[in-house]
Design an enzyme around this catalytic site. Structure first.
Site, PDB file in Angstrom:
ATOM      1  N   ARG A 165      -2.021  -7.027  -1.268  1.00 20.99           N
ATOM      2  CA  ARG A 165      -2.174  -7.379  -2.692  1.00 20.99           C
ATOM      3  C   ARG A 165      -0.840  -7.690  -3.383  1.00 20.99           C
ATOM      4  O   ARG A 165      -0.688  -7.441  -4.575  1.00 20.99           O
ATOM      5  CB  ARG A 165      -2.868  -6.242  -3.461  1.00 20.99           C
ATOM      6  CG  ARG A 165      -4.357  -6.170  -3.208  1.00 20.99           C
ATOM      7  CD  ARG A 165      -5.046  -7.424  -3.741  1.00 20.99           C
ATOM      8  NE  ARG A 165      -6.486  -7.231  -3.832  1.00 20.99           N
ATOM      9  CZ  ARG A 165      -7.340  -7.419  -2.822  1.00 20.99           C
ATOM     10  NH1 ARG A 165      -6.906  -7.822  -1.641  1.00 20.99           N
ATOM     11  NH2 ARG A 165      -8.639  -7.207  -3.017  1.00 20.99           N
ATOM     12  N   SER A 239     -11.416  -5.507  -8.876  1.00 21.34           N
ATOM     13  CA  SER A 239     -10.807  -4.195  -8.679  1.00 21.34           C
ATOM     14  C   SER A 239      -9.715  -4.018  -9.727  1.00 21.34           C
ATOM     15  O   SER A 239      -8.786  -4.813  -9.793  1.00 21.34           O
ATOM     16  CB  SER A 239     -10.165  -4.092  -7.301  1.00 21.34           C
ATOM     17  OG  SER A 239     -11.127  -4.242  -6.292  1.00 21.34           O
ATOM     18  N   GLU A 335      -4.139  -3.214 -10.677  1.00 25.48           N
ATOM     19  CA  GLU A 335      -4.007  -4.463  -9.919  1.00 25.48           C
ATOM     20  C   GLU A 335      -3.797  -5.696 -10.810  1.00 25.48           C
ATOM     21  O   GLU A 335      -2.895  -6.487 -10.548  1.00 25.48           O
ATOM     22  CB  GLU A 335      -5.213  -4.677  -8.999  1.00 25.48           C
ATOM     23  CG  GLU A 335      -4.890  -5.747  -8.003  1.00 25.48           C
ATOM     24  CD  GLU A 335      -6.094  -6.411  -7.372  1.00 25.48           C
ATOM     25  OE1 GLU A 335      -5.923  -6.925  -6.286  1.00 25.48           O
ATOM     26  OE2 GLU A 335      -7.174  -6.446  -7.967  1.00 25.48           O
TER      27      GLU A 335
END
Ligand code: EPU
Length: 340
Positions: A165, A239, A335
């Site tokens: 990520r 997310s 995130e």
């Protein structure tokens, strides 16, 4: 290219929060990108590159700079041999339409990333991934405008510094590049097991033993539809937290208290701990905090049910982060990027 003023960011983010952007440019070509950057430079404005707005959060006070909304189209075969096809995709193409076209062309490598909201250009920024695939696996290179040299450059996968990520685009070189297209090298082979655990479970539960690209795509779409809220109906940014990467020693006490903790070995002595599990164990799953709902199917996802602004989201987020820290001594991380 027109520059618009006072555009509300809540209309351009799937979380449906955020005040006005001082300036807003829609870019459809690479020339537009260079022009938009020059506008920001001349007017001494910071800039922020926005794709589908599905992995960002905007503040109540808006953004005192130029939002560059990337709409660059394109889907072109640039190389082909008996094993693979390389496609150059405009950064503004909707990611899921790209996946759909690749599957129709019988090209393998991104089918498990079906149903991810957002645009193609946003993919490399967070090294988007799902069900065992991430964009770093198939990306060969990308083209971007380098605001440092004011030229268009090609960056190889290695130069993008991909990890879980993350990439240079949201770390070391944040704010330097504007991605204009992405080259994906896709394989002509068919999908091969073993698949990601939850995908394999779905296939087994549905007694599916023939693995075609369409079958994998449809399975992923179905899993996502059952587990993740549709941003069109329930404002969310996928997310909201990254999964947590921890050292072995951090798990000593947790393992004793929770012998069933799901852990994924990273191979370097570290473990990936599902943050959704941590949030669930800390008691937040399904809870409504300051108008923000912790999704009852996957605690990693926050939904804007009735938040009055970004400040509500910040309060809810900090309560969750604090709760996970108190319970597990693990610092969980947000995130989505902040437009600031
Ligand atoms: N889990 C819980 N409780 C929860 C949520 C998850 O116990 O509330 C446990 C599950 O039981 C499972 C583990 O956590 O053992 C992992 O869950 P899952 O495989 O469903 O995936 P995830 O970690 O919740 C990540 C990505 C998703 C991606 C899925 C599938 C991140 C931050 N998220 O989620 O990506 O779709 O894997 O590959 O890496 C996104 O980035 O927006 C996103 C949706």
């Amino acid at each position: 290219m027109d520059i618009h003023a006072a555009i509300p960011l809540k209309n351009f983010t799937t979380f449906k929060l955020g005040g006005p952007a001082k300036a807003f440019a829609e870019v459809h070509t690479t020339d537009d990108v260079a022009q938009a950057y020059q506008y920001a430079k001349t007017n001494q404005l910071p800039f922020f590159v926005l794709g589908g707005g599905s992995n960002v959060v905007a503040h109540d006070e808006g953004y005192q700079g130029l939002i560059i909304h990337v709409r660059i189209p394109g889907f072109e075969v640039v190389a082909d041999d008996s094993f693979s096809t390389t496609i150059k995709i405009g950064a503004g193409e909707i990611w899921d339409s790209v996946v759909q076209r690749a599957v129709q062309m019988r090209l393998q490598g991104i089918e498990a990333m079906s149903g991810i909201p957002g645009t193609t250009g946003a993919g490399p920024v967070q090294n988007v991934g799902a069900y065992g695939q991430e964009i770093a696996d198939t990306m060969q290179s990308l083209e971007a405008y380098d605001t440092q040299t004011e030229t268009f450059v090609t960056l190889t996968t290695e130069q993008c510094g991909f990890s879980y990520r993350n990439s240079i685009f949201r770390s070391d070189s944040a704010g330097r590049y504007i991605i204009t297209s992405v080259n994906l090298k896709l394989s002509k082979s068919s999908p091969q097991p073993p698949f990601y655990d939850s995908l394999q479970k779905y296939l087994d539960d549905h007694k599916i033993t023939l693995y075609t690209l369409e079958i994998i795509r449809n399975a992923v779409l179905d899993i996502r539809a059952n587990k993740l809220p549709d941003p069109k109906l329930m404002p969310n940014a996928g997310s909201f937290f990254k999964n947590s990467i921890v050292e072995d020693w951090q798990l000593t006490d947790i393992r004793t208290q929770y012998p069933d903790i799901p852990l994924f070995e990273m191979g370097d002595g570290r473990y990936k701990v599902p943050t959704g599990w941590l949030i669930e164990q800390a008691g937040f799953k399904g809870k409504l905090l300051h108008g923000i709902r912790v999704n009852d199917k996957n605690a990693l996802v926050l939904i804007n049910e009735s938040a009055t602004g970004y400040h509500d989201l910040a309060l809810a987020r900090d309560e969750i982060i604090g709760g996970a820290r108190d319970a597990f001594h693990i610092q969980i991380e947000q995130e989505p990027l902040e437009i600031s």
